[in-house]
Scaffold this motif. Structure first.
Motif: not given
Lengths: 287, 399
Positions: A39-44, A67-72, A188-198, A201-207
């Motif tokens: 998860h920290g690497s996704l931030f990076m 970052a949001i679109a790419g993360g999803i 579907r829920i799993h994919t959604l949750v993981f995509a959202l989490g990624t 994390a990537m949005l946080a990294g970009a900010l």
């Protein structure tokens, strides 16, 4: 006194950034039962994405939607190809998988972008300062990040509380076995949750890129502190991640400012105290 | 850039060298000093990665001085052997062995990175190879790990910061804060700043540190207004220096509490720092607009040869070549005549573009530390912070 106000602001800003990272971590853990060390690497990856886009386009603004679109997309891909298969495996297998991902991501970053330390310029429109106390000013970009984090948190709570999918995710996080009983599509829920989490994390990294600069291994520290947030807040609870992140952000910042001898220890002492007092976290279900 | 003192280096001297060579056969016997056998000088420098530009300028300046001498030292033609150390400490020992083994280097010049330089120091200590350090500023190389065959033409991290502290105290600063990364270079500089300031009547009232290479400066910066200090000293370099200078200005501190530092705070990064750096004063053994005939001639020659402007790294490289030339001339090109070249190099007076300097008993330059002010993208020399400053060389015992 004014120094305290500035430090509280620093703590809130750090905590809100931590919330973006740890909310994904806690949901993935709660809903899928997967410990994602990568998860920290996704931030990076989000931070380096912002660096590349800012250098290429001359502006950071494009990096945020990217970052949001790419993360999803990236998150959905990871979940479909890898994490789905490891959901029911033992935690040790998951740790091995996600540790391997850290090594892969770091090596890819090293090959594509090198090992240099890069600073990312603040967007020109926000390149000014606002006095927050008599003798301390805050860069407008920092305040914008603070506001944006609050906005994202509000949108998340709204989505979780007010939409059908949101309640399904909450149900899955609190009682994973209920999902199938209720006839919901768990995959579907799993994919959604993981995509959202990624994406978070990537949005946080970009900010964070203009605030922290980008450098190899920059996600490691955030991974560890995010796990502390998840433990303190309670696994699977987004509200717990929110209050936990603010608490950790404040304790860490105020600790560094007023008790420098304990700076590195303060948050871990807090975690130990929470574990003794409420072993399943401050906001854990049934606690 | 880890702490170097942890390396368990023992000085085995020539007996070890002979035994090692006889046992392994890895090192071919020294080439006979036949007339015309070139002197092989290994340049272990970064030619790729973050510090590539520094390595290129050091190497170019060495070549420049060699060309000025007609390509010869001590009567022998000089052959430079370049090896890219990538600033990677993990490969440092291997790279040194390659230079001394397969490449048959008799003299070593290197390097920039203070972690990588430890492998060179070790080789110089254990095998008696002449080593000249053209940049890396870790104090230990000319303090507890000093040796007769190790020389440095750059600085110790202690020196520029001492100069800055001394200059501030002279201006009447009584209370100052120190901000740095918590690692060897930052702490050595911090020691210098504290001692310099104390020598001129001031005190460091607070040291603010964060782990290398983190850049979350905000919790540190917010403490500064409450410290009631008249100045802030700092040690950062590269991207961290860019970030720190910009955030210091963004926090509204720059106008009220002057930011100063060891020269690397603004060295080679002024363009990225922009207006945030304007007016910041730093101390270093070189600067822009240093007007002396040697410097003007050197800068013109360097520009003509490379098409680039010379910088502090080029000066350090140029002086490394000058120092080696003095040693080899004295020993008539015979590297095995250690006593001759060591004596000549110890006593050398280097006519450097930074101003002439000599070497301290621990083989580090005794040099002026200039006070500079960032103006219009240049670090203009505005005065002398510390005149003929020597590193204390604490713990150096030459056998």
């Amino acid at each position: 006194m004014s120094g305290l106000f500035a430090q509280v602001l620093n703590g809130l800003q750090y905590g809100l950034l931590l919330f973006l990272i740890s909310s994904g971590l806690t949901l993935v853990f709660g809903v899928m039962g997967v410990i994602n060390l990568a998860h920290g690497s996704l931030f990076m990856i989000g931070a380096y994405l912002a660096f590349v886009i800012a250098r290429w386009s001359g502006s950071l603004w494009l990096a945020l939607p990217a970052a949001i679109a790419g993360g999803i997309l990236f998150g959905a891909l990871l979940e479909r190809t890898l994490f789905r298969r490891f959901r029911t495996r033992e935690h040790l297998d998951q740790v091995l998988l996600t540790f391997a991902l850290i090594l892969l991501f770091e090596e890819a970053r090293s090959m594509l972008l090198g090992n240099d330390f890069h600073s990312v310029p603040v967007p020109a429109a926000l390149d000014f300062s606002v006095p927050v106390t008599a003798d301390f000013a805050y860069s407008a970009y920092r305040l914008a990040v603070l506001a944006l984090c609050v906005l994202v948190a509000a949108l998340m709570f709204l989505a979780l509380e007010r939409t059908r999918m949101g309640s399904a995710v909450r149900a899955a996080a609190e009682k994973p076995e209920m999902v199938e009983l209720l006839g919901l599509d768990a995959r579907r829920i799993h994919t959604l949750v993981f995509a959202l989490g990624t994406a978070l994390a990537m949005l946080a990294g970009a900010l964070a890129a203009p605030l922290q600069s980008v450098y190899p291994g920059m996600g490691d520290k955030f991974l560890i502190i995010s796990f502390v947030v998840v433990v303190v807040g309670g696994v699977g609870s987004v509200a717990g991640a929110f209050w936990g992140a603010l608490l950790i952000g404040l304790v860490d910042t105020l600790g560094k400012a007023y008790l420098p001898e304990l700076a590195g220890l303060a948050v871990y002492m807090l975690m130990a105290a929470v574990l003794l007092w409420r072993p399943s976290g401050l906001f854990a279900r049934g606690a | 850039m880890r702490q170097s003192a942890a390396l368990p280096i023992s000085r085995r001297g020539l007996a070890g060298l002979a035994a090692g060579a006889a046992l392994a056969g890895a090192f071919p016997p020294r080439p006979a000093l036949a007339q015309g056998a070139p002197l092989r000088v290994g340049l272990m420098l970064p030619f790729s990665g973050t510090f590539a530009a520094l390595g290129e300028n050091i190497a170019a300046a060495i070549e420049l001085h060699l060309a000025e001498r007609g390509g010869r030292m001590g009567g022998r033609a000089v052959q430079l052997i370049r090896l890219d150390d990538e600033s990677n400490p993990a490969n440092a020992v291997q790279n040194v062995n390659r230079l001394l083994g397969r490449e048959r280097a008799e003299v070593l010049i290197g390097t920039v990175h203070s972690g990588v330089v430890m492998a060179l120091v070790q080789a110089a200590r254990e095998r008696g190879v002449p080593l000249i350090i053209p940049n890396a500023g870790n104090a230990s190389a000319t303090r507890e790990l000093c040796a007769p065959t190790i020389f440095r033409t750059s600085f110790t991290n202690w020196q520029p910061a001492y100069g800055m502290g001394l200059a501030l105290g002279r201006e009447g600063v009584r209370r100052a804060a120190w901000v740095t990364w918590d690692y060897a270079a930052g702490n050595e500089a911090g020691e210098g700043f504290r001692e310099g300031l104390r020598a001129s009547g001031g005190e460091v009232v607070r040291e603010l540190k964060l782990p290398f290479p983190e850049t979350n400066f905000q919790p540190l910066l917010a403490q500064i207004p409450g410290l009631e200090v008249q100045a802030v000293g700092s040690f950062f370099a590269g991207g961290g220096a860019v970030q720190f200078v910009r955030e210091y200005a963004a926090a509204g501190l720059k106008e009220r509490i002057p930011l100063t530092g060891s020269g690397f705070l603004t060295e080679g990064v002024l363009a990225a720092q922009g207006a945030a750096a304007e007016g910041i004063r730093t101390a270093l053994h070189y600067g822009d607009g240093l007007d002396n005939p040697k410097n003007n001639a050197f800068r013109a020659a360097f520009r003509e040869r490379t098409g680039r402007e010379a910088d502090v790294y080029a000066v350090q490289g140029y002086d490394a070549a000058q120092l080696l030339g003095i040693g080899m001339d004295a020993a008539r090109g015979d590297v095995s005549a250690e006593r001759e070249w060591v004596r000549a190099m110890r006593a050398a007076r280097i006519d450097s573009p930074r101003g002439a300097f000599t070497l301290s008993p621990s083989h580090n330059p005794v040099q002026n530390i200039y006070l500079r002010e960032a103006r219009g993208g240049q670090n203009r020399v505005v005065g002398i912070a510390a005149e003929a400053l020597a590193d204390p060389g604490t713990g150096c015992r030459m056998a």
